[in-house]
Design a protein around this motif. Structure first.
Motif, PDB file in Angstrom:
ATOM      1  N   VAL A  85       0.861  -1.197   0.000  1.00  0.00           N
ATOM      2  CA  VAL A  85       0.000   0.000   0.000  1.00  0.00           C
ATOM      3  C   VAL A  85       0.893   1.241   0.000  1.00  0.00           C
ATOM      4  O   VAL A  85       1.946   1.266   0.643  1.00  0.00           O
ATOM      5  N   VAL A  87       0.662   5.665  -0.222  1.00  0.00           N
ATOM      6  CA  VAL A  87      -0.168   6.881  -0.223  1.00  0.00           C
ATOM      7  C   VAL A  87       0.693   8.060  -0.663  1.00  0.00           C
ATOM      8  O   VAL A  87       1.843   8.202  -0.226  1.00  0.00           O
ATOM      9  N   ARG A  93      -1.766  10.807   6.330  1.00  0.00           N
ATOM     10  CA  ARG A  93      -2.323  11.145   7.639  1.00  0.00           C
ATOM     11  C   ARG A  93      -3.744  11.684   7.535  1.00  0.00           C
ATOM     12  O   ARG A  93      -4.178  12.502   8.325  1.00  0.00           O
ATOM     13  N   GLN A  94      -4.464  11.212   6.466  1.00  0.00           N
ATOM     14  CA  GLN A  94      -5.864  11.618   6.310  1.00  0.00           C
ATOM     15  C   GLN A  94      -6.768  10.400   6.185  1.00  0.00           C
ATOM     16  O   GLN A  94      -7.859  10.480   5.628  1.00  0.00           O
ATOM     17  N   GLY A  95      -6.255   9.251   6.607  1.00  0.00           N
ATOM     18  CA  GLY A  95      -7.084   8.044   6.600  1.00  0.00           C
ATOM     19  C   GLY A  95      -7.072   7.264   5.300  1.00  0.00           C
ATOM     20  O   GLY A  95      -7.799   6.266   5.172  1.00  0.00           O
ATOM     21  N   GLY A  97      -4.477   5.529   3.903  1.00  0.00           N
ATOM     22  CA  GLY A  97      -3.817   4.246   4.128  1.00  0.00           C
ATOM     23  C   GLY A  97      -4.733   3.284   4.863  1.00  0.00           C
ATOM     24  O   GLY A  97      -4.826   2.100   4.511  1.00  0.00           O
ATOM     25  N   ALA A  98      -5.435   3.787   5.861  1.00  0.00           N
ATOM     26  CA  ALA A  98      -6.333   2.929   6.646  1.00  0.00           C
ATOM     27  C   ALA A  98      -7.457   2.381   5.765  1.00  0.00           C
ATOM     28  O   ALA A  98      -7.810   1.198   5.854  1.00  0.00           O
ATOM     29  N   ALA A 131       7.083   6.063  10.753  1.00  0.00           N
ATOM     30  CA  ALA A 131       5.653   6.276  10.472  1.00  0.00           C
ATOM     31  C   ALA A 131       4.986   5.020   9.907  1.00  0.00           C
ATOM     32  O   ALA A 131       3.892   4.628  10.354  1.00  0.00           O
ATOM     33  N   SER A 132       5.632   4.371   8.935  1.00  0.00           N
ATOM     34  CA  SER A 132       5.023   3.198   8.298  1.00  0.00           C
ATOM     35  C   SER A 132       4.896   2.050   9.291  1.00  0.00           C
ATOM     36  O   SER A 132       3.919   1.289   9.281  1.00  0.00           O
ATOM     37  N   ARG A 138      -0.585   0.052  14.420  1.00  0.00           N
ATOM     38  CA  ARG A 138      -1.954   0.485  14.728  1.00  0.00           C
ATOM     39  C   ARG A 138      -3.001  -0.394  14.046  1.00  0.00           C
ATOM     40  O   ARG A 138      -4.110  -0.554  14.530  1.00  0.00           O
TER      41      ARG A 138
HETATM   42  C1  COA Z   1       2.174   3.786   5.687  1.00  0.00           C
HETATM   43  C2  COA Z   1       1.250   4.652   4.789  1.00  0.00           C
HETATM   44  C3  COA Z   1       0.568   3.708   3.776  1.00  0.00           C
HETATM   45  C4  COA Z   1       0.192   5.303   5.708  1.00  0.00           C
HETATM   46  O1  COA Z   1      -0.758   6.005   4.913  1.00  0.00           O
HETATM   47  P1  COA Z   1      -1.658   7.204   5.537  1.00  0.00           P
HETATM   48  O2  COA Z   1      -2.728   7.475   4.556  1.00  0.00           O
HETATM   49  O3  COA Z   1      -0.786   8.335   5.965  1.00  0.00           O
HETATM   50  O4  COA Z   1      -2.254   6.480   6.845  1.00  0.00           O
HETATM   51  P2  COA Z   1      -3.552   6.909   7.679  1.00  0.00           P
HETATM   52  O5  COA Z   1      -3.777   8.360   7.575  1.00  0.00           O
HETATM   53  O6  COA Z   1      -4.669   6.019   7.274  1.00  0.00           O
HETATM   54  O7  COA Z   1      -3.069   6.539   9.144  1.00  0.00           O
HETATM   55  C5  COA Z   1      -3.701   5.572   9.972  1.00  0.00           C
HETATM   56  C6  COA Z   1      -2.985   5.518  11.315  1.00  0.00           C
HETATM   57  O8  COA Z   1      -1.612   5.080  11.144  1.00  0.00           O
HETATM   58  C7  COA Z   1      -0.762   5.777  12.096  1.00  0.00           C
HETATM   59  N1  COA Z   1       0.174   6.667  11.363  1.00  0.00           N
HETATM   60  C8  COA Z   1       0.199   6.950  10.033  1.00  0.00           C
HETATM   61  N2  COA Z   1       1.200   7.809   9.769  1.00  0.00           N
HETATM   62  C9  COA Z   1       1.818   8.067  10.926  1.00  0.00           C
HETATM   63  C10 COA Z   1       2.902   8.896  11.292  1.00  0.00           C
HETATM   64  N3  COA Z   1       3.551   9.646  10.375  1.00  0.00           N
HETATM   65  N4  COA Z   1       3.287   8.911  12.598  1.00  0.00           N
HETATM   66  C11 COA Z   1       2.648   8.187  13.523  1.00  0.00           C
HETATM   67  N5  COA Z   1       1.577   7.410  13.233  1.00  0.00           N
HETATM   68  C12 COA Z   1       1.180   7.351  11.956  1.00  0.00           C
HETATM   69  C13 COA Z   1      -1.708   6.616  12.937  1.00  0.00           C
HETATM   70  O9  COA Z   1      -2.115   5.841  14.024  1.00  0.00           O
HETATM   71  C14 COA Z   1      -2.865   6.866  11.988  1.00  0.00           C
HETATM   72  O10 COA Z   1      -4.078   7.172  12.642  1.00  0.00           O
HETATM   73  P3  COA Z   1      -4.353   8.691  13.165  1.00  0.00           P
HETATM   74  O11 COA Z   1      -3.978   9.625  12.059  1.00  0.00           O
HETATM   75  O12 COA Z   1      -5.825   8.663  13.467  1.00  0.00           O
HETATM   76  O13 COA Z   1      -3.481   8.854  14.375  1.00  0.00           O
HETATM   77  C15 COA Z   1       2.033   5.776   4.077  1.00  0.00           C
HETATM   78  O14 COA Z   1       2.841   6.457   5.025  1.00  0.00           O
HETATM   79  C16 COA Z   1       2.926   5.292   2.970  1.00  0.00           C
HETATM   80  O15 COA Z   1       2.510   5.255   1.805  1.00  0.00           O
HETATM   81  N6  COA Z   1       4.182   4.903   3.294  1.00  0.00           N
HETATM   82  C17 COA Z   1       5.099   4.364   2.311  1.00  0.00           C
HETATM   83  C18 COA Z   1       4.698   2.953   1.847  1.00  0.00           C
HETATM   84  C19 COA Z   1       4.681   1.936   2.977  1.00  0.00           C
HETATM   85  O16 COA Z   1       5.482   1.962   3.891  1.00  0.00           O
HETATM   86  N7  COA Z   1       3.771   0.969   2.872  1.00  0.00           N
HETATM   87  C20 COA Z   1       3.665  -0.139   3.809  1.00  0.00           C
HETATM   88  C21 COA Z   1       2.804   0.230   4.977  1.00  0.00           C
HETATM   89  S1  COA Z   1       2.465  -1.194   6.001  1.00  0.00           S
END
Ligand code: COA
Length: 335
Positions: A85, A87, A93-95, A97-98, A131-132, A138
């Motif tokens: 996945v 983003v 950080r806008q949901g 990824g979730a 962060a990832s 989570r």
């Molecule tokens: C990991 C990734 C997919 C998260 O996407 P995202 O859209 O930012 O995630 P969300 O907004 O849905 O975050 C869900 C929860 O994850 C945690 N989270 C996400 N980013 C975070 C950060 N920078 N620091 C701390 N917690 C974090 C939080 O608990 C968050 O919930 P909250 O915002 O209500 O506190 C994104 O950072 C990404 O594309 N990373 C590179 C690819 C990767 O590593 N993929 C494998 C992931 S398993």
């Protein structure tokens, strides 16, 4: 936000995802890899035989902000799926990824799988807090193994390769025939390379997760060769054949992509258990690097990943000059 199945015939969408993936990789990886649009489109459209893929795009006002891919093995390891996945950095950080993770989990359950695996890349020293990693934690994923990503600056000193090949030749004696092949091994070696490659997942340490052997056939291997040719990727393979039995006792693959002029990827390396202890691993790797230097002298590094519990492979890489650049955490969620 909408989560829509990805139509892999949609050129416009795939081109937008190419940009998104590049932006994501630029901020998420220590050594981001460049890919041409053409290479990316072909990569996304290719399905390895025996592995079904599903993909979805998260859109806001029609524009993609993230995407997810689910890889469903259909012949072996039918309890698991792999996923990816990503983003767009501007929309994190806008949901998004979730929402994509929800989609992945739902599709994995629908495929009858009870385990979802993914890889999380983090800079060295950031294993706990990145962060990832936090995102995965989570979502209920736990780390099952850690691979260390290493990079070998090129060129390797020719003296080093000559010395290693010489030491390996002494340990191997006359029982093994070493050869190097570009864009696939010849037909008579293909079954042997498939057999070795299929057991790689059994023999390389993989932490808490148990894997079954894979089931690549010679036909699948040839399908892969056609795909690599089509994307302009060169594959360099060194094999050691055990002369008395004709068995492929060891093999290693290097993959030279088109889009990034600097990098080369180390793919699988395996020495069959009954042939270990004769420096065959070093022999095939050094022979392959010598051929790579001849074939692609402009490349600047080779990237590899090894489980941190694999001292045998790691030692060979360290002896060749590989240096740690990043970590890849395998994380698992039981569904
Ligand atoms: C990991 C990734 C997919 C998260 O996407 P995202 O859209 O930012 O995630 P969300 O907004 O849905 O975050 C869900 C929860 O994850 C945690 N989270 C996400 N980013 C975070 C950060 N920078 N620091 C701390 N917690 C974090 C939080 O608990 C968050 O919930 P909250 O915002 O209500 O506190 C994104 O950072 C990404 O594309 N990373 C590179 C690819 C990767 O590593 N993929 C494998 C992931 S398993």
């Amino acid at each position: 936000m909408d989560i829509l199945p990805l139509d892999r015939d949609d050129d416009v969408m795939l081109k937008e995802l190419h940009g998104l993936a590049a932006r994501s990789e630029a901020v998420s990886r220590v050594q981001p890899v460049r890919r041409t649009e053409d290479e990316f489109l072909k990569m996304v459209r290719f399905e390895f035989p025996g592995e079904r893929e599903e993909a979805a795009v998260a859109t806001v006002d029609g524009a993609p902000v993230g995407w997810a891919r689910l890889f469903v093995p259909e012949r072996d390891n039918r309890d698991k799926c792999w996923s990816h996945v990503e983003v767009d950095p501007a929309h994190r950080r806008q949901g998004v990824g979730a929402a994509l993770a929800d989609w992945l989990e739902e599709r994995a359950r629908a495929a009858g799988r009870d385990m979802l695996l993914t890889e999380v890349f983090v800079p060295v020293g950031d294993r706990e807090t990145h962060a990832s990693r936090e995102f995965a934690r989570r979502r209920g994923y736990s780390v099952t193994s850690v691979e260390i990503v290493r990079s070998l600056p090129l060129p390797v000193a020719p003296d080093l390769l000559t010395t290693e090949l010489h030491r390996a030749a002494e340990a191997m004696g006359d029982d093994y025939q070493l050869s190097v092949h570009v864009d696939g091994v010849p037909p008579e070696l293909r079954q042997g390379v498939c057999d070795a490659s299929n057991r790689l997942i059994l023999d390389a340490p993989t932490g808490e997760v148990e894997f079954e052997p894979e089931s690549m056939t010679v036909e699948d291997y040839e399908t892969l060769l056609t795909h690599l040719r089509d994307t302009g990727r060169t594959m360099v393979t060194a094999v050691a054949v055990h002369r008395p039995t004709g068995v492929v006792a060891a093999y290693t693959d290097l993959s030279v992509p088109t889009g990034d002029p600097d990098i080369v990827f180390q793919w699988g390396t395996l020495v069959l258990p009954e042939h270990r202890g004769r420096r065959l691993g070093m022999a095939v790797k050094a022979a392959n690097l010598a051929e790579l230097a001849r074939l692609a002298p402009g490349r600047r590094s080779v990237q590899t990943m090894n489980d941190e519990q694999n001292p045998w492979m790691v030692q060979i890489n360290v002896d060749l000059g590989f240096r740690v650049i990043e970590e890849a955490l395998t994380v698992r969620k039981l569904l």
